[in-house]
Scaffold this active site. Structure first.
Site, PDB file in Angstrom:
ATOM      1  N   ARG A 240       4.042  -3.557  -7.339  1.00 35.84           N
ATOM      2  CA  ARG A 240       4.057  -3.231  -5.918  1.00 35.84           C
ATOM      3  C   ARG A 240       5.424  -2.655  -5.584  1.00 35.84           C
ATOM      4  NH1 ARG A 240      -0.463  -2.971  -6.167  1.00 35.84           N
ATOM      5  NH2 ARG A 240      -2.120  -4.179  -5.179  1.00 35.84           N
ATOM      6  N   GLU A 269       4.900   2.830   1.390  1.00 34.46           N
ATOM      7  CA  GLU A 269       3.900   3.878   1.145  1.00 34.46           C
ATOM      8  C   GLU A 269       3.236   4.303   2.452  1.00 34.46           C
ATOM      9  OE1 GLU A 269       1.073   2.703  -1.832  1.00 34.46           O
ATOM     10  OE2 GLU A 269       2.631   2.079  -3.237  1.00 34.46           O
ATOM     11  N   HIS A 287       0.324   6.216  -6.209  1.00 34.16           N
ATOM     12  CA  HIS A 287      -0.447   4.987  -6.377  1.00 34.16           C
ATOM     13  C   HIS A 287      -1.769   5.255  -7.108  1.00 34.16           C
ATOM     14  CE1 HIS A 287      -0.818   0.724  -4.510  1.00 34.16           C
ATOM     15  NE2 HIS A 287      -1.473   0.783  -5.656  1.00 34.16           N
TER      16      HIS A 287
END
Length: 321
Positions: A240, A269, A287
């Site tokens: 993450r 993000e 991602h």
């Protein structure tokens, strides 16, 4: 008997919205992109089940808006850091995720990032596309070798183990750090040796982050910890974004204190720290960890199965709480 209400927050692979809409009250078809927060709050009222993604924040406000009818939140992801799991548990709401089905896809991508950063693939690709290449250069885009080097895996869960298995073809020495040390038989199976985190960072030529986001792992890779790594090392993050201090990584790359970085996830993000965008030897992806057709379809099927099981009063295949 009146049909119960569900909310699917986004059009997703493997999620049969039309079939769900025949069985439940599902409202308008889900949008192709992230559902705006205000729409999410409005449409969740009276819902018994939510099928959502990491981009959807399921917090106390959202659960309060849903009301007492809400019994399940099925997340289209392995991580559930977008869900207030403790709050859901207090309210008797099941939270589910989609583990296992994306392990290989994410481990593949982790190793792809490792190789790309080591051999400056992104930098060289941009150079060619810009029309800057004028011929072979013995000094051009010199990378670092991968074969026979030391790989440090932080978080030896299923994805971390997948990365370790992929390293065998490169004859790499494998070190790992996790909250709990594996039994000797599992260590032997992966040919992996345990280290505390600081020792792993100091010894490794490549560090791959595979940890979940928790209060303990938030900001795990800081300026101080980057300083423990070799100047020739490569950092890969498929965990993450909040696990890594992006500005610290960008500064280390710019100052030559870290050779390269391969990042698939980011702190805020879809925003990326501007220093990272111009940092040398940085491979930046949007991602993509689970982004194969097979993996995403399987995630959708698992998320749907979890939703239906909880609504039917059965035990979901992948409960978190």
């Amino acid at each position: 008997m009146e049909r119960r209400t569900i909310l699917v927050t986004r059009r997703l692979p493997g999620v049969p919205w039309e079939d769900l809409a025949k069985r439940f009250r599902a409202g308008d078809p889900p949008p192709a992109g992230t559902m705006p927060r205000e729409e999410f709050l409005a449409r969740v009222r009276g819902a018994s089940g939510i099928l959502c993604t990491l981009a959807d924040r399921v917090d106390a406000e959202l659960m309060e808006a849903a009301g007492p009818s809400l019994v399940v939140v099925s997340n289209f992801a392995v991580g559930v850091n977008n869900v207030d799991v403790a709050g859901a548990t207090r309210r008797g709401i099941r939270v589910c995720n989609t583990p296992d089905v994306l392990t290989d896809a994410t481990a593949d991508l982790g190793f792809a990032l490792l190789l790309s950063a080591a051999r400056k693939v992104s930098d060289a690709d941009r150079f060619v596309r810009a029309g800057s290449w004028t011929g072979w250069d013995p000094w051009g885009f010199l990378g670092v070798p991968v074969a026979g080097k030391t790989l440090g895996i932080v978080g030896m869960g299923k994805i971390g183990a997948g990365v370790a298995r992929r390293s065998r073809g490169f004859s790499m020495k494998v070190l790992y750090h996790s909250r709990r040390r594996m039994p000797p038989s599992e260590e032997a199976g992966l040919a992996a040796s345990y280290r505390d985190l600081d020792a792993l960072l100091a010894e490794s030529d490549f560090v791959v982050l595979c940890v979940p986001l928790t209060p303990e792992t938030r900001g795990l890779i800081s300026t101080e910890r980057l300083g423990r790594m070799k100047r020739t090392a490569v950092l890969v993050n498929i965990a993450r974004g909040e696990v890594v201090d992006e500005e610290a990584v960008a500064t280390a790359l710019a100052e030559g204190r870290l050779f390269g970085a391969g990042l698939d996830v980011f702190e805020k993000e879809p925003r990326i720290h501007p220093k990272l965008l111009s940092a040398p030897s940085a491979v930046l992806l949007p991602h993509l960890g689970s982004a194969t057709g097979e993996a995403r379809e399987a995630m959708g099927r698992r998320a749907t199965e979890n939703l239906l099981a909880a609504l039917d009063g059965r035990e979901p295949a992948s409960p978190v709480n």
